[in-house]
Design a protein around this motif. Structure first.
Motif, short mmCIF file in Angstrom:
data_model
loop_
_atom_site.label_atom_id
_atom_site.label_comp_id
_atom_site.label_asym_id
_atom_site.label_seq_id
_atom_site.Cartn_x
_atom_site.Cartn_y
_atom_site.Cartn_z
N SER A 235 43.68 42.37 52.16
CA SER A 235 44.00 41.58 51.19
C SER A 235 44.05 42.27 49.68
N ASN A 238 40.09 42.82 44.49
CA ASN A 238 39.60 41.83 43.75
C ASN A 238 39.67 42.55 42.22
N ASP A 550 39.68 45.52 53.81
CA ASP A 550 39.91 44.11 53.39
C ASP A 550 38.58 43.87 52.95
N TYR A 551 37.64 43.95 53.61
CA TYR A 551 36.13 43.74 53.01
C TYR A 551 36.01 44.18 51.66
N ASN A 553 37.89 45.25 49.51
CA ASN A 553 38.77 44.58 48.46
C ASN A 553 38.57 43.18 47.87
N SER A 554 37.78 42.78 48.92
CA SER A 554 37.24 41.18 48.67
C SER A 554 36.17 41.15 47.59
#
Length: 621
Positions: A235, A238, A550-551, A553-554
């Motif tokens: 993703s 953030n 992914d984690y 980035n969140s």
């Protein structure tokens, strides 16, 4: 892991080979070597495929793999998810089968984009007369390219040859911008004489064509005519930042505890579910990488091999004793069979001369040792520290020994092989001249020289281990090497992140972190892959597992780091909280120390050089 090579010739005349290039490729893949040539008369093209296989899983599968339809695959990768691979299967066979079923570009892109894990590949589709190639989203596997205008030949290879090839442009890294396609029916574009490279980019905010200086001369990169791309495996980052009032309050609060003991500062931070979640995804990332272990050599008709002997480590860690490598070792301990050792590879470059420790230095050293041994009885390997230090007692050696004690306390039943890799200046110069300079290229800075040489010696794994109070020669047999790269880039571990935060706040820090992951393929990963694989070993990067990235980035940036806190706490704060949850001690509070300084390789050369300077030693060694 493989060394892959493809020479696409658009002229009927034979193109000469660089023998050193072949040697470099064969060291990457010592278990199988095979060539395949395909020639098409009209329009004329010739493809020479060569592969050198390091056997890692399932049955030994020689490459290139050619299917019934005449399609040819060169695959240098590991499938850790996205496409099902049974424990007894070989992922090259699985990938070849998946690609063989593809008729359209969209179908091929769908297969490639589903792979979770590192990869570089070259794929020839006979019916469509086209050549596909590329690297994964992070560029975890090396792929270089070069065009020789005189020979009308495009070369794709895992590793280059001579530093200054005659008659051809210098080697360049294939940008990890997407997947590339060459229409072999088109040959060279009339008038310009250029080869067209169709690009299928990763569909990200910054996705697009690589810049012209990253593409070989006489080649033109163009967007594919269908407008297709690959969905990114993670993703977007953030980019949220805290409100101004909250940021000022946090900074003010941090300044009041900055002078306090780092243990108390870290303990005072509220432990959140994010740290436990990070540990969980990291643990799974390590499990995938240490349980897909090398097998003994066998062909496809042979029965499964016996398990490796109990004294044979299958997994090693590039180990400084810092938080990144300590967490990898602690998590590997969860998943490597209890009876197998884990090798901890610790490199040190010789100081100019041994030094006698001053009384206050001796006292500080003993205090540090007591802090790391207060939870378990000292062993024969950790008692009676000498009063005169070794010329290899560099900072990473000292923190590595301290980290070893923590790991022994964590699991005293495990055999931890702390491998002291000691390098003299003469050995360094010889290895750089004969091997490393060819592996580091096309990178050429002082930093690339220092990191490349340090990682090459560490990955070789030849040194000493302490057993029963004695140091004995040791060579690590592990084919899988875990490395901590990616932690600093995502969790604000570098000093430049702190500088950016001080000058531009959270907004600037977010921009810096976004840039870090965007350039990690060109700054680090291709180089490290080439250097480590030169020993017939495979680098694996748990911090760059798609689920881990992914984690991270969140999460908003202030959940990952708080650079208003002191060094040793604020950077990689979330990782430090996770280390405490794993039971680690003082290693959770070590500030970031770059490998070139911790190993002291930087002290063996010109200390007035800047890391970004072009390194003459790589050009003239």
């Amino acid at each position: 892991m493989c060394g892959i090579f493809c020479l696409l010739s658009l002229s009927p005349f034979e193109s000469p080979h660089d023998q050193r290039l072949h040697q470099n490729l064969s060291r990457r893949g010592p278990n199988s070597t095979q060539d395949l040539t395909i020639t098409h008369p009209n329009p004329f093209y010739r493809c020479l495929f060569s592969a050198h296989v390091l056997h890692m899983r399932g049955a030994l599968t020689p490459q290139p793999v050619r299917d019934a339809g005449g399609n040819v695959l060169l695959w240098n990768g590991e499938i850790f998810g996205g496409i099902a691979v049974a424990p007894e299967e070989n992922d090259t066979r699985v990938m070849a089968s998946q690609l063989s079923a593809c008729d359209t570009p969209a179908e091929l892109l769908s297969v490639v984009s589903r792979v979770r894990g590192p990869w570089a590949f070259v794929y020839y589709q006979q019916a469509q007369h086209c050549l596909w190639f590329g690297r994964d989203f992070f560029g975890r596997r090396s792929l270089l390219w070069q065009f020789d205008a005189a020979a009308e030949a495009l070369t794709l290879t895992s590793v280059g040859g001579a530093c200054s090839p005659t008659g051809a442009d210098p080697w360049l890294e294939v940008p990890a911008a997407g997947v590339y396609r060459v229409d072999l029916k088109a040959g060279r574009v009339g008038g310009t004489g250029a080869v067209t490279l169709e690009v299928y980019p990763w569909a990200t905010a910054g996705g697009g064509l690589p810049s012209s200086d990253k593409v070989p001369s006489n080649c033109v990169a163009t967007m594919n005519q269908w407008g297709l791309g690959l969905p990114p495996p993670v993703s977007p980052l953030n980019t949220s930042v805290p409100e101004v009032g909250a940021e000022v309050l946090r900074s003010s609060s941090a300044s009041r505890v900055a002078a306090g003991d780092l243990e108390e500062v870290l303990a005072s931070r509220e432990r959140t579910g994010e740290a436990d979640h990070l540990n969980a995804v990291l643990s799974e990332a390590v499990r995938r990488r240490v349980q897909s272990l090398p097998c003994d050599i066998r062909d496809e008709s042979s029965p499964p091999p016996p398990p490796p002997p109990n004294d044979h480590a299958s997994v090693a860690v590039l180990f400084s004793g810092g938080i990144d490598s300590m967490i990898l070792a602690a998590l590997a301990d969860r998943h490597v069979p209890a009876q197998q050792p884990i090798d901890l590879l610790n490199v040190a470059f010789m100081l100019q001369e041994p030094r006698t420790l001053k009384p206050q230095q001796q006292a500080a050293k003993k205090k540090s040792e007591r802090r790391h041994t207060d939870r378990h009885k000292p062993t024969a390997d950790s008692t009676n520290a000498p009063e005169v230090s070794s010329p290899f007692d560099v900072p990473d050696r000292l923190t590595g020994r301290a980290g070893l004690l923590e790991l022994r306390a964590l699991n005293p039943e495990r055999r931890w092989n702390f491998v002291e890799v000691n390098v003299t200046q003469e050995e360094l110069q010889r290895a750089r001249r004969e091997r490393v300079r060819h592996l580091v290229q096309p990178l050429d800075t002082v930093l690339d020289d220092s990191i490349g040489c340090a990682v090459w010696f560490a990955a070789r794994g030849e040194g000493f281990v302490a057993r029963g109070g004695e140091r004995t020669p040791f060579a690590s047999p592990a084919k899988v090497i875990l490395t901590g790269i990616g932690a600093d880039e995502q969790l604000a571990g570098y000093s430049r992140h702190r500088v950016r935060f001080q000058t531009s706040g959270h907004q600037g820090l977010v921009q810096e972190l976004a840039m870090e992951l965007g350039r990690i393929s060109s700054r680090n990963l291709g180089r490290d892959d080439r250097v480590i694989a030169d020993h017939g070993k495979e680098a694996r990067f748990p911090y760059l597992d798609e689920d881990v990235v992914d984690y991270l980035n969140s999460l908003p940036v202030w959940r990952k780091a708080d650079l208003s806190l002191p060094r040793g706490v604020g950077e990689k704060l979330l990782l430090r909280q996770g280390a405490r949850a794993l039971g680690l001690g003082s290693s959770a509070l070590l500030p970031k120390r770059a490998m070139q300084f911790g190993s002291r390789i930087a002290k063996m050369e010109n200390s007035h050089e800047r890391a970004s300077d072009r390194c003459n030693r790589l050009l003239s060694a």
